[in-house]
Design an enzyme around this catalytic site. Structure first.
Site, PDB file in Angstrom:
ATOM      1  CG  ASP A 102     -40.995-106.204 -59.165  1.00 32.63           C
ATOM      2  OD1 ASP A 102     -40.051-106.795 -59.467  1.00 32.63           O
ATOM      3  OD2 ASP A 102     -41.155-105.694 -57.828  1.00 32.63           O
ATOM      4  CE  LYS A 167     -43.713-105.141 -55.331  1.00 31.12           C
ATOM      5  NZ  LYS A 167     -43.274-104.293 -56.487  1.00 31.12           N
ATOM      6  CE  LYS A 201     -40.093-104.920 -54.033  1.00 31.12           C
ATOM      7  NZ  LYS A 201     -39.750-104.695 -55.698  1.00 31.12           N
TER       8      LYS A 201
END
Length: 259
Positions: A102, A167, A201
């Site tokens: 990430d 995300k 996400k």
């Protein structure tokens, strides 16, 4: 099962069970891995700092949950615009054995009008990840971007540069995931026609089964029922797990994190 329990069961298997605290230790990461093997099923992943990947891998293997993936973070949490540093960190995370990375998008550069550095940074990290069959999630920090046009632009740039997921948040700023930002980001996935290859996400602030159910309902509405599987949807959370287990009739303690 009630509708909420059905949503809770779905959400549990979509969790990136997270600890990203400055005081994390091997013991805390081991405890997190134990929680990932819940009485209601395994979470999709654990998300930890890179240095804890080896102990997490060992723990997950020993407890019989080798399929729980290990996610980590790079260029975190500030989203600086130094491509080389982000790339070095990403390569190091891969070398530690991460299944997923990430990376934080250089959102402040975008706010200052620089779209290119975000594209180049994500593209470089994607190339490193793709070579190792590692999934790349890009954190755009919606709570700092604030503006809908900037949230859409960061999502579009990340996807064009190769992101496997977009995300919302690091969990380290005052405003993290919101349903409004989620709708913007999933609408970009839909409108760009990339729903087969790009996931979403929400992270930070998703704390209850009711919260999770709202995000899943939004995903079902925007991208179709069945889209939000573990390849296309994750929750970045820690305290959420206790609420999900309680909803499902289990007694469990949360991780005590505010993420």
């Amino acid at each position: 099962m009630t509708e909420l329990q059905i949503a809770a069961q779905r959400a549990l298997r979509l969790m990136d069970l997270t600890t990203l605290n400055d005081n994390d230790t091997d013991e805390k990461v081991i405890a997190l891995c134990h929680q990932a093997k819940s009485p209601a099923g395994d979470t999709a992943a654990v998300c930890i700092y890179p240095r804890f990947i080896p102990i997490a891998r060992k723990t997950l293997r020993e407890q019989g949950t080798p399929d729980v993936r290990i996610a980590t973070v790079t260029n975190f949490p500030h989203g600086n615009d130094d491509i080389e540093i982000a790339l070095v960190e990403t390569r190091a995370a891969i070398a530690y054995g991460a299944d997923e990375v990430d990376v934080v998008f250089p959102y402040r550069a975008l706010m200052a009008g620089n779209e290119q550095v975000g594209f180049d940074l994500v593209k470089a990290c994607k190339e490193a990840c793709a070579a190792a069959n590692v999934l790349l999630k890009v954190i755009i920090e919606t709570g700092e971007l604030k503006d809908a046009a900037l949230i859409r632009k960061a999502s579009e740039i990340s996807i064009k540069a190769g992101a496997d997921f977009i995300k919302t948040s690091t969990g380290k700023v005052p405003v993290n995931a919101t349903l409004e930002s989620a709708e913007l980001m999933m609408s970009v996935i839909r409108d760009m026609g990339v729903a087969k290859r790009v996931g979403f996400k929400p992270a930070g602030g998703v704390r209850t089964a009711e919260d999770a159910a709202q995000y899943l309902a939004l995903a079902d509405r925007l991208l179709g029922e069945g889209w939000a599987d573990s390849r296309h949807f994750r929750f970045g959370a820690s305290s959420l797990l206790a609420s999900l287990l309680q909803t499902l009739g289990y007694d469990a303690k949360g991780t005590g994190s505010s993420y």
